[in-house]
Every structure is written in structure tokens, then in C-alpha cells.
Design a protein around this motif. Structure first.
Motif, short mmCIF file in Angstrom:
data_model
loop_
_atom_site.label_atom_id
_atom_site.label_comp_id
_atom_site.label_asym_id
_atom_site.label_seq_id
_atom_site.Cartn_x
_atom_site.Cartn_y
_atom_site.Cartn_z
N ALA A 27 -6.70 7.54 34.92
CA ALA A 27 -5.45 8.28 35.08
C ALA A 27 -5.13 9.14 33.86
O ALA A 27 -4.33 10.07 33.94
N ARG A 28 -5.78 8.83 32.72
CA ARG A 28 -5.50 9.60 31.50
C ARG A 28 -6.27 10.92 31.44
O ARG A 28 -6.02 11.74 30.55
N ALA A 29 -7.21 11.13 32.34
CA ALA A 29 -8.02 12.35 32.31
C ALA A 29 -8.20 12.88 33.72
O ALA A 29 -8.27 12.13 34.69
N SER A 30 -8.24 14.19 33.85
CA SER A 30 -8.41 14.81 35.16
C SER A 30 -9.87 14.88 35.59
O SER A 30 -10.18 14.81 36.78
N LEU A 31 -10.78 15.04 34.61
CA LEU A 31 -12.18 15.29 34.93
C LEU A 31 -13.10 14.41 34.12
O LEU A 31 -12.78 14.00 32.99
N THR A 32 -14.25 14.11 34.68
CA THR A 32 -15.32 13.46 33.94
C THR A 32 -16.51 14.42 33.85
O THR A 32 -16.72 15.25 34.74
N VAL A 33 -17.27 14.29 32.78
CA VAL A 33 -18.40 15.17 32.51
C VAL A 33 -19.70 14.40 32.68
O VAL A 33 -19.84 13.28 32.20
N ALA A 34 -20.65 15.00 33.37
CA ALA A 34 -22.00 14.44 33.47
C ALA A 34 -23.00 15.54 33.13
O ALA A 34 -22.83 16.69 33.57
N GLY A 35 -24.01 15.22 32.35
CA GLY A 35 -25.06 16.18 32.06
C GLY A 35 -25.84 16.50 33.33
O GLY A 35 -26.01 15.65 34.19
N ARG A 36 -26.30 17.73 33.43
CA ARG A 36 -27.04 18.16 34.62
C ARG A 36 -28.38 18.72 34.19
O ARG A 36 -28.47 19.46 33.20
N ASP A 37 -29.43 18.36 34.91
CA ASP A 37 -30.76 18.82 34.55
C ASP A 37 -30.83 20.34 34.64
O ASP A 37 -30.46 20.94 35.65
N PHE A 38 -31.29 20.95 33.57
CA PHE A 38 -31.35 22.40 33.47
C PHE A 38 -32.35 22.73 32.38
O PHE A 38 -32.53 21.94 31.44
N PRO A 39 -33.04 23.86 32.46
CA PRO A 39 -34.09 24.13 31.48
C PRO A 39 -33.64 24.11 30.03
O PRO A 39 -34.41 23.75 29.14
N THR A 40 -32.41 24.52 29.75
CA THR A 40 -31.99 24.58 28.35
C THR A 40 -31.70 23.20 27.78
O THR A 40 -32.07 22.90 26.64
N ASN A 41 -31.02 22.33 28.54
CA ASN A 41 -30.58 21.04 27.98
C ASN A 41 -31.20 19.82 28.64
O ASN A 41 -31.10 18.72 28.11
N ARG A 42 -31.84 19.98 29.80
CA ARG A 42 -32.56 18.88 30.47
C ARG A 42 -31.70 17.62 30.60
O ARG A 42 -32.14 16.51 30.37
N GLY A 43 -30.45 17.86 30.95
CA GLY A 43 -29.53 16.75 31.20
C GLY A 43 -28.76 16.29 29.99
O GLY A 43 -27.81 15.52 30.12
N GLY A 44 -29.14 16.72 28.80
CA GLY A 44 -28.46 16.28 27.58
C GLY A 44 -27.28 17.15 27.23
O GLY A 44 -27.20 18.32 27.62
N LEU A 45 -26.35 16.58 26.50
CA LEU A 45 -25.20 17.31 25.97
C LEU A 45 -24.95 16.80 24.55
O LEU A 45 -25.34 15.69 24.19
N CYS A 46 -24.28 17.60 23.74
CA CYS A 46 -23.88 17.14 22.41
C CYS A 46 -22.47 16.54 22.49
O CYS A 46 -21.85 16.52 23.55
N LYS A 47 -21.97 16.09 21.36
CA LYS A 47 -20.63 15.49 21.32
C LYS A 47 -19.57 16.44 21.88
O LYS A 47 -18.64 16.02 22.57
N LYS A 48 -19.71 17.69 21.55
CA LYS A 48 -18.70 18.65 22.01
C LYS A 48 -18.72 18.78 23.52
O LYS A 48 -17.67 18.85 24.17
N GLY A 49 -19.93 18.84 24.10
CA GLY A 49 -20.03 18.94 25.55
C GLY A 49 -19.48 17.72 26.26
O GLY A 49 -18.75 17.85 27.26
#
Length: 706
Positions: A27-49
Motif C-alpha cells: 500500500a506504500r507504493a503504486s508500482l513494483t519494478v522488475a528487470g526485463r531481458d533486453f540486449p543492453t541490460n539482460r535483465g539486470g538493473l542498478c540501484k537507481k533502476g
């Protein structure tokens, strides 16, 4: 209200990592983030993402227009009153001081649609030539060098995953391990082959990737990169390591370059850069003899008064090695801002029209004017690059009314004290933002705008790949898209031309306006971009399938050849540094982005790095009486920064490092100067002489470096 799921991309750097946004069960957040497979990041994200969605629900969000009242305070107002006030101020300024008294300052984080519409708004609705953007602080030197060498500027002229098969990658002035962490996955092959070469005065996290047989860290004196590159080119030519057949067939200007580097023999380069002769020779031979060699530059070597020439020297080295447009490797520059590439292609730069067209080109003006429904003669000519634009604020014949979109110039511009004084002289300052940033807090009118997850749009990443940004959530009731704001202002100004509020419609118009230009998007559409499996690299002319690899057959000059451009470096005669004077370099931290306007509002990121810390070598700190964690003052003339010291063996004794993400007394750009590259207009961010003293001691011992 949230959608079920949205496939989109990170709001931060130009890697544009793919992510999926979903409704949150918390309830404290509207959205959740999940990494998605893609050529640049291959599912990974950094802290900011991973933490990017927290800004959607930030309690610091502006959700209503603000306007300064008679007491000088910003108070909530209606959209009608705010827009009427802006339109009235613009009308008065144009009537009393001329169209160029109204200025526009854009940002490299705006979508292609907003960047395009902003350029059109400036030239059609305002009739002003005074538009530029913060990309002038980021990519302008690399762009100028690429244009004159290749006839075309695209950050990476090849897909990022081409780096995976490289055996040698030389990176100059880039710290991707902190600025875009998923990028380091593309360095694995070069590291395994012992071929990662990192050029940086600091032993940054990226430089540490060369440890344990991964490659080589080269630690030149700050600002000596041009000499280093001239010296490497000298060795390559002198030892006949260059690709003579490629040079003869695909370039012009070799003889001039050969003569220009002939005086930079290794021993002289060592004396000027501090890089040992044996290391210089080892680098040159590695670049020439390995299979799959890439040379990549970043802001560390470009944000100098000779940044265009330094980037040109890196291109020259790449060309004499036969790398560019070949199977042997390539050259590229690493775009920093999320849409730093698209933001400069479609009209935010003072000298450009959409499609990377020159505003002085009569045919370009006629084409764009026909799309916009106006007469070519009505379009203004070239304006002022960013630093000159900011210098003109509030002066006679200068900008009197400024509209700022997606930029926080009170933190990000050089010599921010002068910028702040210029803003104070304005008749009207209007800022569009989602937070009350350091710049917005000085505004007469603040207009709250949508964030990345609340809007449709497109971005162009560091590879020149055009990507779809999809809405995941509706914006707060009082917030508006900048497309809507520009449309409403254009209507109040009785502007010619049409200013749509619909992102797909604006994109379609952008594609038509870019048709036939260097950055041709005419074959693209939202429908085409919705298929992530079909990558879209510009130029993408109508009827084509795009251009993932540039320069394979020819360069963008009329004769199809690349230009080797001879550049000169002045011999360095740095005076012995005394009385606590050292060289300041600035840069980024893993946890923060640009001016920190967003990341300093994410609790996890702020807790990890709550303040600016000056990185200093222990030997230098000892001579100055500075302890780890103690308070220090850095000064240049009357300007000063106060922060804490961080002792580190990872920096040269004659150099200190300060991150540029913080405001107030910790703002690094209080110290940087308004000195710019004569070709690109890029400020000298990476080499400033400063005096340091401990705030815990009454006197400062003398420090002398030879």
C-alpha cells in the motif's frame, strides 16, 4: 490507477535498461519494478533502476502549479492563472525586447516527442533562436568530433552487444561500473582476454576491473588525454602498426595527421602525461595486434576546453587502426543522459532542426517549415550554446524570460553562482519539473509535469536504438504533460502551426520532419516500436529496416570517406602546486544521477550517499592536515565548496575528486569555470585548479608537487 503491466525502460542513463512495471501489493507504493531481458541490460538493473518507481509516490512531488505571490513566496494556483501569467510575460518580453529575449533551456532526459515539440515551440510559437539544452554539458564535444570525422554523430555506431566478442576495449574517461553498471557485462570478453584498458586519473570501480589479469589501468595527469592519444597514434604509425590499406581506401588527411603526431615521441608523452613509455608501447601494440578492438570515450576526456580535439584524436587513432565500420572493431562514445542521443537530434540544440539538420541549411529549413505549416523565412537562425545562453540572462540584449524543461542548471551548469545571479536578473523564470529543485525554487512559476511512468513516449539510447516508453500509471490530478503545456501556451500566444497533446501524433510528425535528414526516423511508428524483438536503429528511412551498424560501406561525407583531422596539443607547463592547490576533477557516484534532483529524494540512495565527499590521496591529506571524514574547504577565487574528506589511494596525489550530484555549499560546480571548447561549447568540467584547506586547522602547510 495502474495498468496491469507496462513494458518500459529505466528513467535514468542512456543504457535505457528494460524493465516491467506492475501494480504493487504494498500500500506504500503504486508500482513494483522488475528487470526485463533486453540486449543492453539482460535483465539486470542498478540501484537507481530498482528504486526508480519510488519517485512516483514521493511526498515531495509537486502536484499543483506554483506562482510567486506579492510576498515573494511560491503558492499554489490554478493552471489557467499560471499559464496566463507565463503567456503574458512572454508577450511583454517579445514586444519590449524582441523575440530573442525569450529563452528555452531543455534537457537530455525529455522524450523524443517532448524534445521535438520544445524545439518547434521555441522557433514557431516564440520565434526565438535562444534555445539550447543540458546535453551541451554532456555530449557536445563528442558530437562535434563525430560530425567532422564521419559526417554523422551517433554515440555507438554499432549495437552494444558487439562488444561481447571484443578481445581489447580501451575506455577513456568513463566509469561505467558506477554510471551504468549493467554495461560491465559487455566487457567480460575483453577482461577474460586480458584486454580491458581503462584510462582514468582515478582507480575507479571500472579501473579495478583490470585487476587479476583483466587488463591495464592507465593513470595520466588530468587533462593530458589529448597528448596521450597523440602519443599512441605516433607509436602506431612509427612502428607501422596502422592499417595502410584501410587508410588509403577509406580516409583522407593521413599525411597531415602523421606530421602532427611526429613530435609526440614516447619519452615526451611520458614527461607530459606521467604514463610510462613501456605502458604506452604496450597499449599501442595491443590495440593494433588483437582481434576485435574497440576504443570508447566518455565525459572524462571530453569535458575539457580541448574536448573536441581530444575526441578527434581518439577517432584518428581508431581510423589509422582500421577499426571504424569494419569487422576488426570500432569507435564509440558513451552517451550519458537517458535521451542524450534523441534529445540532440530533433531540435533542442541551438544550431539544429529535427533530423540532425543544420538550421542554416536552406533546404532543411524549407522541409521542416513545410511540416510545421509555416514559411521558412519565419524560422529564426542559430542561437547561443548553453553556457553563452546562461551568460546572457538578464543582460541588455540578452534573455529576459526563461523557460526551463528537464534541467537543474543551479547545480549542473559551470560557475553556478554566476548562473544563479543571472536567474535573479530575469523578468520571469518558468520551470517545468516534478520536484521543487534548486532551480525550481528560484522560479516565478513552477509547472508540475508527468514522470516517466505516467506518459507515453520514445527514447533513443546510446546505440541509436529507438525505444518505446509506456504508461504504467495515471498521473496525479493536478499534473500535466509538457506536450499539453506547450499546446496551451502556443494557443495563448496565437501561434501558427499545430501543437498536438498526443504523443503518437507528435512522433509521427517528428518522423516526417526528420525524413531525409541524417537522423531519419521516417520509417518508424509506435506500432513498429511496440515489437521489442525488432530493434530500430536510426537512420531508419521509410521502407528500410534501420541501420544497426553505421559506416560499413561508406561514411556520411559526400565522398564516402572519413576525415582524419590533425589536432594540436599545447605542451603542458603546470606550475608546481603550492599552498594546498591541486587539480579538481568531477564525476558521478553509483547511487546518484546528474544533479541528484531525483536520486536525492530516494531514501535508500540518499542514505547510502547522503553528502558530497572529496576524494584525496592520504599523502596529500597528511601534508594538509586533513583527516578522513574531516571538514574541508575547496576554493577558486571567491568561490568555495565545503564538504567532508575521504582518504583514498585510488586517486593521484596531485588530484582530488568531487561528485557533482549535490547542491548548496557542496555543489561542485561552484568551482568550475565558464571556459568552453571553441568548437562544441562544452564547459571545462574536468580540470579546475583549487586550493584546499582543512576547516579543523588554522593554517595550511605548503604542498609542492613536481
Amino acid at each position: 490507477m495502474t495498468t496491469s503491466e507496462a513494458r518500459t525502460h529505466c528513467p535514468y542513463c542512456a543504457l535505457q535498461c528494460a524493465m516491467t512495471l506492475s501494480p504493487s501489493a504494498d500500500a506504500r507504493a503504486s508500482l513494483t519494478v522488475a528487470g526485463r531481458d533486453f540486449p543492453t541490460n539482460r535483465g539486470g538493473l542498478c540501484k537507481k533502476g530498482w528504486t526508480s518507481a519510488e519517485l512516483i509516490d514521493s511526498p515531495q512531488r509537486i502536484s499543483s502549479p506554483l506562482m510567486r505571490d506579492e510576498r515573494g513566496e511560491l503558492v499554489e494556483t490554478s493552471w489557467e492563472e499560471a499559464l496566463d501569467a507565463v503567456a503574458g510575460a512572454v508577450t511583454r518580453s517579445r514586444r519590449e525586447h524582441g523575440a530573442d529575449s525569450v529563452g528555452v533551456f531543455g534537457g537530455g532526459g525529455l522524450t523524443n516527442e517532448k524534445a521535438y515539440q520544445l524545439g518547434k515551440f521555441a522557433r514557431v510559437a516564440l520565434g526565438t533562436s535562444r534555445i539550447d539544452y543540458n546535453g551541451r554539458f554532456c555530449m557536445s564535444s563528442a558530437a562535434a568530433a563525430g560530425n567532422r570525422a564521419f559526417g554523422l554523430d551517433r554515440g555507438l555506431p554499432f549495437p552494444l552487444d558487439d562488444l561481447d566478442s571484443a578481445s581489447t576495449i580501451m575506455m577513456l574517461g568513463s566509469n561505467v561500473a558506477e554510471t551504468m553498471p549493467p554495461f560491465i557485462g559487455h566487457l567480460a570478453g575483453a577482461r577474460a582476454a586480458g584486454g580491458l584498458i581503462v584510462v582514468d586519473p582515478r582507480r575507479s570501480p571500472t579501473a579495478r576491473l583490470t585487476e587479476d589479469g583483466g587488463g591495464m589501468h592507465v593513470q595520466p595527469t588530468p587533462g593530458s588525454d589529448l597528448i596521450l592519444l597523440l602519443g599512441l597514434t605516433h607509436i602506431v604509425i612509427a612502428e607501422k602498426l596502422h592499417d595502410a590499406e584501410y587508410v588509403e581506401r577509406r580516409t583522407t588527411g593521413f599525411d597531415a595527421v602523421r606530421r602532427s603526431v611526429s613530435s609526440w615521441w614516447p619519452e615526451r608523452v611520458q614527461s607530459q602525461t606521467g604514463v610510462p613509455v613501456h605502458q604506452l608501447r604496450a597499449i599501442a601494440r595491443r590495440l593494433a595486434e588483437s582481434k576485435g578492438t574497440y576504443i570508447l570515450t566518455g565525459r572524462g576526456v571530453e569535458q575539457h576546453a580541448d574536448g573536441t580535439d581530444t575526441a578527434t584524436a581518439a577517432i584518428n587513432l581508431s581510423l589509422v587502426l582500421g577499426l571504424v565500420g569494419s569487422a576488426a572493431g570500432g569507435y564509440g562514445t558513451l552517451t550519458g543522459q537517458g535521451n542524450g542521443q534523441g534529445g540532440r537530434e530533433h531540435g533542442q540544440k541551438s544550431d539544429q532542426l529535427p533530423g540532425y539538420r543544420k538550421i542554416t541549411d536552406a533546404r532543411a529549413r524549407a522541409h521542416v517549415a513545410s511540416v510545421w505549416g509555416v514559411e521558412p523565412a519565419s524560422l529564426p537562425g542559430p542561437g547561443l550554446p548553453a553556457v553563452e545562453l546562461l551568460q546572457s540572462l538578464g543582460s541588455d540584449g540578452g534573455v529576459r524570460c526563461l523557460l526551463v524543461h528537464g534541467s537543474n542548471v543551479v547545480v549542473s551548469a559551470p560557475d553556478v553562482s554566476a548562473v544563479r545571479a543571472g536567474l535573479a536578473r530575469l523578468d520571469m523564470l518558468v520551470v517545468c519539473d516534478f520536484f521543487l529543485t534548486e532551480t525550481a525554487s528560484l522560479a516565478d512559476v513552477v509547472l508540475p509535469v508527468t514522470q516517466w511512468a505516467e506518459e507515453e513516449g520514445t527514447m533513443t539510447n546510446l546505440e541509436g536504438r529507438v525505444l518505446r516508453r509506456r504508461r504504467a500509471i495515471e498521473p496525479p490530478a493536478g499534473v500535466r504533460s509538457e506536450l499539453w503545456i506547450l499546446s496551451e501556451l502556443a494557443r495563448r500566444l496565437r501561434s501558427a502551426g499545430r501543437f498536438s497533446t498526443d504523443a503518437p501524433t507528435v512522433f509521427d510528425e517528428l518522423c516526417r520532419a526528420s525524413e531525409g535528414g541524417l537522423a531519419d526516423y521516417s520509417g518508424l511508428s509506435y506500432d513498429a516500436l511496440d515489437d521489442d524483438s525488432a530493434p530500430a536503429y536510426w537512420p531508419f528511412p521509410r521502407g528500410s529496416s534501420g541501420t544497426p551498424r553505421l559506416f560499413v560501406d561508406r561514411f556520411a561525407h559526400d565522398d564516402g570517406r572519413a576525415r582524419l583531422v590533425a589536432v594540436k596539443a599545447a605542451e603542458r607547463h603546470d606550475a608546481a602546486q603550492k599552498d594546498g592547490v591541486v587539480t579538481l576533477i568531477t564525476g558521478r557516484l553509483l547511487e546518484h544521477y546528474q544533479s541528484g534532483a531525483q536520486t536525492r529524494r530516494v531514501p535508500e540512495l540518499l542514505t547510502a550517499k547522503p553528502e558530497a565527499r572529496m576524494q584525496i590521496h592520504p599523502a596529500t591529506a597528511d601534508l594538509l592536515g586533513i583527516d578522513d571524514g574531516s571538514r574541508v574547504e575547496l576554493s577558486r577565487g571567491q568561490a568555495s565548496v565545503r564538504c567532508r574528506a575521504e582518504l583514498s589511494l585510488e586517486i593521484r596525489p596531485d588530484t582530488v575528486f568531487l561528485p557533482f550530484h549535490f547542491g548548496g555549499e557542496q555543489c561542485a560546480n561552484l568551482l568550475t569555470e565558464q571556459v568552453t571548447d571553441p568548437v562544441s561549447g562544452m564547459p571545462e568540467f574536468k580540470r579546475t585548479s583549487v586550493r584546499i584547506r582543512s576547516l579543523a586547522t588554522a593554517s595550511v602547510p605548503e604542498v609542492v608537487y613536481v
